[in-house]
Design a protein around this motif. Structure first.
Motif, PDB file in Angstrom:
ATOM      1  N   TYR A 159     -16.296  -1.158   2.371  1.00 46.95           N
ATOM      2  CA  TYR A 159     -16.067  -0.059   3.551  1.00 46.95           C
ATOM      3  C   TYR A 159     -14.966  -0.430   4.181  1.00 46.95           C
ATOM      4  O   TYR A 159     -13.802   0.462   4.217  1.00 46.95           O
ATOM      5  CB  TYR A 159     -17.426   0.154   4.233  1.00 46.95           C
ATOM      6  CG  TYR A 159     -17.426   0.847   5.553  1.00 46.95           C
ATOM      7  CD1 TYR A 159     -16.715   2.020   5.356  1.00 46.95           C
ATOM      8  CD2 TYR A 159     -17.449   0.419   6.650  1.00 46.95           C
ATOM      9  CE1 TYR A 159     -16.413   2.868   6.755  1.00 46.95           C
ATOM     10  CE2 TYR A 159     -17.368   1.115   7.810  1.00 46.95           C
ATOM     11  CZ  TYR A 159     -16.863   2.343   7.914  1.00 46.95           C
ATOM     12  OH  TYR A 159     -16.698   3.190   8.915  1.00 46.95           O
ATOM     13  N   PRO A 160     -14.653  -1.623   4.933  1.00 48.51           N
ATOM     14  CA  PRO A 160     -13.375  -1.699   5.620  1.00 48.51           C
ATOM     15  C   PRO A 160     -12.215  -1.726   4.601  1.00 48.51           C
ATOM     16  O   PRO A 160     -11.097  -1.480   5.118  1.00 48.51           O
ATOM     17  CB  PRO A 160     -13.873  -3.124   6.345  1.00 48.51           C
ATOM     18  CG  PRO A 160     -14.913  -3.813   5.570  1.00 48.51           C
ATOM     19  CD  PRO A 160     -15.608  -2.675   4.923  1.00 48.51           C
ATOM     20  N   LEU A 161     -12.445  -2.439   3.335  1.00 41.81           N
ATOM     21  CA  LEU A 161     -11.243  -2.534   2.501  1.00 41.81           C
ATOM     22  C   LEU A 161     -10.824  -1.213   2.067  1.00 41.81           C
ATOM     23  O   LEU A 161      -9.625  -0.988   1.945  1.00 41.81           O
ATOM     24  CB  LEU A 161     -11.593  -3.137   1.286  1.00 41.81           C
ATOM     25  CG  LEU A 161     -11.937  -4.848   1.739  1.00 41.81           C
ATOM     26  CD1 LEU A 161     -12.569  -5.428   0.180  1.00 41.81           C
ATOM     27  CD2 LEU A 161     -10.694  -5.392   1.948  1.00 41.81           C
ATOM     28  N   ALA A 162     -11.675  -0.117   2.183  1.00 44.91           N
ATOM     29  CA  ALA A 162     -11.372   1.042   1.887  1.00 44.91           C
ATOM     30  C   ALA A 162     -10.617   2.107   2.954  1.00 44.91           C
ATOM     31  O   ALA A 162      -9.916   2.883   2.812  1.00 44.91           O
ATOM     32  CB  ALA A 162     -12.414   2.057   1.117  1.00 44.91           C
ATOM     33  N   ARG A 163     -11.344   2.048   4.058  1.00 43.88           N
ATOM     34  CA  ARG A 163     -11.287   2.779   5.341  1.00 43.88           C
ATOM     35  C   ARG A 163     -10.822   2.479   6.349  1.00 43.88           C
ATOM     36  O   ARG A 163     -10.787   3.131   7.252  1.00 43.88           O
ATOM     37  CB  ARG A 163     -12.648   3.745   5.174  1.00 43.88           C
ATOM     38  CG  ARG A 163     -13.006   4.157   3.823  1.00 43.88           C
ATOM     39  CD  ARG A 163     -14.171   5.023   4.053  1.00 43.88           C
ATOM     40  NE  ARG A 163     -13.658   6.414   4.617  1.00 43.88           N
ATOM     41  CZ  ARG A 163     -13.619   7.402   3.907  1.00 43.88           C
ATOM     42  NH1 ARG A 163     -13.443   7.246   2.554  1.00 43.88           N
ATOM     43  NH2 ARG A 163     -13.126   8.627   4.519  1.00 43.88           N
ATOM     44  N   MET A 164     -10.346   1.082   6.754  1.00 44.27           N
ATOM     45  CA  MET A 164     -10.010   0.556   7.967  1.00 44.27           C
ATOM     46  C   MET A 164      -8.813  -0.186   7.686  1.00 44.27           C
ATOM     47  O   MET A 164      -8.344  -0.878   6.429  1.00 44.27           O
ATOM     48  CB  MET A 164     -11.033  -0.354   8.529  1.00 44.27           C
ATOM     49  CG  MET A 164     -12.337   0.239   9.013  1.00 44.27           C
ATOM     50  SD  MET A 164     -13.306  -1.164   9.492  1.00 44.27           S
ATOM     51  CE  MET A 164     -14.970  -0.244   9.784  1.00 44.27           C
ATOM     52  N   GLN A 165      -7.988  -0.073   8.930  1.00 42.61           N
ATOM     53  CA  GLN A 165      -6.538  -0.976   8.716  1.00 42.61           C
ATOM     54  C   GLN A 165      -6.856  -2.187   9.641  1.00 42.61           C
ATOM     55  O   GLN A 165      -7.500  -2.289  10.877  1.00 42.61           O
ATOM     56  CB  GLN A 165      -5.417  -0.174   9.273  1.00 42.61           C
ATOM     57  CG  GLN A 165      -5.012   1.191   8.365  1.00 42.61           C
ATOM     58  CD  GLN A 165      -4.695   0.745   7.127  1.00 42.61           C
ATOM     59  OE1 GLN A 165      -4.146  -0.341   6.935  1.00 42.61           O
ATOM     60  NE2 GLN A 165      -4.986   1.513   6.202  1.00 42.61           N
ATOM     61  N   PHE A 166      -6.595  -3.292   9.061  1.00 37.69           N
ATOM     62  CA  PHE A 166      -6.649  -4.477   9.947  1.00 37.69           C
ATOM     63  C   PHE A 166      -5.774  -5.743   9.366  1.00 37.69           C
ATOM     64  O   PHE A 166      -5.363  -5.433   8.093  1.00 37.69           O
ATOM     65  CB  PHE A 166      -8.313  -4.895   9.826  1.00 37.69           C
ATOM     66  CG  PHE A 166      -8.683  -5.128   8.747  1.00 37.69           C
ATOM     67  CD1 PHE A 166      -8.767  -6.550   7.885  1.00 37.69           C
ATOM     68  CD2 PHE A 166      -9.487  -4.293   7.838  1.00 37.69           C
ATOM     69  CE1 PHE A 166      -9.592  -7.067   6.985  1.00 37.69           C
ATOM     70  CE2 PHE A 166      -9.985  -4.345   6.515  1.00 37.69           C
ATOM     71  CZ  PHE A 166     -10.110  -5.831   6.185  1.00 37.69           C
TER      72      PHE A 166
END
Lengths: 291, 297
Positions: B116-123
């Protein structure tokens, strides 16, 4: 509502703990163990490159390595090429085709242990394979498939190929269905026969799938274990022993964990090199096709 | 698959048009194609039939007879009855089901959480994390099995379900597959949900997860097949036979009856039956799943 900067990492945490504990940490420990004499009973002592020296000085290791490459050389082309033709065959709109697709996929879902046991019985001296080949006039007397040093490894290879056909067939099927049909229609108008269509349209456009299958089948051929364990135990006279089987025996039968780890590092390096060669070679070919 | 549909549609919408008659050569071609198809089916299914035939042969029949007899003279289930005494089929089946189902559930949970974060978040560090995860695909389990074995012993995981499941509870392949699925969903969806005050967790669970069901099924099938057929790791981590999964059970059976092929055959048939029945019912998902995995993964 602003997201906390930790949110992404909270989501990543469970998966990364598992990958860290069961891949990254063991990976580093395996490299460290390969420089020790660890044997499960005594504390590990650092022994430098002794394990590697012993490994490269061991005739059996070289024999096993040679046989692993032999495995690769025969199994990979078979698994790359044969399933293409099976996939083309079952991609046709024929009655009952889904039955055949399923029938070809059944070996894939069967565990390798049962596959091994089953084939051991097929390969028996008075078994069904010898009978069929003899009645077809291909052989004159029974072949000792699994108990002769000249045939054992090839007999095991055939089983690896047999079990993998359906799996790679399905990967090619996916590739085939992404080829636009108007290309074939145009070729037909130009007078190209079926065979020419396969050579000039199907194969080039299937290149991405061929790349995936080459990488997957060569990595899995490097790691072959179960079929050998069940059917020949590496014999006779080590003639069907491959690298992973050797590592397994050194580690869990002789408890030479340090030495086996060194062999494991060699396996890792070969796998790595193979993947890199595969990717480089195949992406070049793909470019050539596109250009 | 598509051509079949268009042909049948034509048939229903234009019933007046007479069916095209096949010419002689076309019929011959069709026969040849079916002959090849049947020949391949014979190769892939034949060994199973030979195993089945052996398992049904009665004690009075010589199973080593040459030439081999394909149809048992007096088919009997007595080998199955006898082997059930030595082969705790239900226990092994139960262990296999528990291990496979747990492995599948943990993979779906952990892989989709991580994806989920790898696809849809910037960090910060996103690319490094992703590359590190993907790079684990290159590391053969056979290199890791020694340290994992030592680790599992230290954690007291020998002869436990946790010991069988945990090392395979997350895979880079699964994370990659789920990430690809998440990427294809329009980003406006979670933006508007966020405006409505939904937390990241809720967005993941209530909005995104239902939309990636096909990928989840693909992951489930792949993981299930891997866990169900796994042999090397259970072989290493188990020494208590009551914890055996089906593949280990069959292997032990074959070892203890090296000469009684009737029993070995019956035990083997019993052990493949559950997965083959499952496959017959879910074959569409098996084959579609493998196809999707190939294209996207």
């Amino acid at each position: 509502m602003r997201r906390s900067p930790f949110t992404p990492f909270l989501f990543l945490l469970p998966g990364c703990i598992i990958l860290g504990a069961f891949i990254f940490y063991p990976m580093l420990q395996a490299i460290w163990l390969s420089f020790t004499d660890y044997n499960m009973i005594q504390e590990a002592n650092f022994v430098g490159v002794d394990n590697y020296k012993k490994l490269f000085g061991d005739d059996l290791f070289w024999k096993v390595l040679g046989q692993t490459f032999l495995y690769l050389i025969f199994v990979v082309p078979a698994l790359v090429i044969i399933p293409i033709f099976i996939a083309i065959l079952v991609n046709q709109p024929l009655k009952g085709i889904s039955f055949f697709r399923s029938a070809y996929y059944v070996p894939v879902v069967t565990s390798m242990v049962v596959v091994g046991i089953m084939w051991k019985w097929v390969y028996a001296d008075t078994g069904v394979l010898n009978y069929l080949l003899e009645s077809a006039g291909i052989i004159k007397e029974p072949v000792y498939w699994l108990t002769s040093t000249s045939t054992s490894i090839f007999a095991v290879m055939a089983v690896t190929v047999w079990k993998g056909l359906g799996y790679y067939m399905v990967i090619y099927l996916a590739g085939l269905q992404s080829i636009p049909s108007h290309l074939y229609e145009a070729a037909k108008i130009d007078g190209a026969n079926k065979w020419k269509q396969i050579i000039h349209i199907t194969i080039p456009l299937l290149m991405p799938s061929i790349m995936i299958v080459t990488i997957m089948s060569s990595i899995s051929a490097m790691k072959v274990f179960e079929e050998i364990y069940v059917m020949t135990g590496g014999g006779p006279l080590n003639s069907s022993k491959t690298l992973v089987f050797y590592i397994y025996q050194e580690a869990f039968e002789k408890l030479q964990m340090g030495y086996a780890s060194a062999a494991g590092v060699v396996l890792f390096l070969i796998t790595l090199v193979l993947s890199i060669i595969n990717i480089k070679f195949m992406s070049k070919k793909e470019d050539a096709v596109k250009g | 698959m598509k051509p079949v549909q268009t042909v049948s549609k034509q048939k229903t919408t234009m019933p007046i048009k007479p069916r095209k008659k096949l010419s002689g050569t076309e019929i011959m071609k069709k026969i040849a194609v079916y002959a090849v198809l049947l020949f391949i089916a014979f190769i892939t299914i034949g060994p199973f039939l030979w195993l089945l035939s052996t398992s049904l042969k009665s004690g009075s029949e010589n199973i080593f007879q040459y030439p081999p007899v394909f149809i048992p003279e007096n088919p009997t289930l007595s080998n199955y009855v006898a082997v059930m005494e030595f082969f705790p089929f239900w226990k092994y089946l139960f262990n296999s089901v528990v291990v496979s189902v747990l492995t599948v559930l943990l993979n779906i949970l952990f892989c989709s959480l991580a994806a989920y974060p790898l696809a849809r978040m910037q960090f910060k560090g996103k690319n490094i994390v992703f590359i590190l995860i993907i790079s684990t695909m290159m590391i053969p389990f056979q290199l890791l099995m020694i340290p994992i074995y030592i680790l599992a012993l230290n954690l007291g995981l020998q002869n436990t379900y946790a010991g069988l499941v945990l090392p395979h509870a997350t895979t880079a392949f699964g994370i990659f597959l789920m990430r690809q699925a998440f990427i294809t969903i329009p980003f406006e969806l979670d933006e508007s949900a966020r405006m409505d005050g939904a937390s990241s967790f809720r967005i993941w669970w209530q909005i995104l997860m239902p939309l990636v069901k096909p990928a989840t099924v693909t992951l489930a099938i792949f993981t299930f097949m891997m866990a169900w057929g796994d042999f090397l790791w259970p072989l290493i981590i188990l020494n208590d036979t009551s914890m055996y999964t089906l593949p280990l059970g069959v292997n032990a059976l074959a070892g203890s009856f090296t000469s009684n092929w009737r029993y070995i055959a019956a035990g083997s048939v019993l052990s493949v039956l559950p997965i083959i029945i499952f496959f017959i019912f879910a074959q569409r998902y098996f084959i579609e799943g493998a196809m999707k995995g190939a294209v996207k993964g």
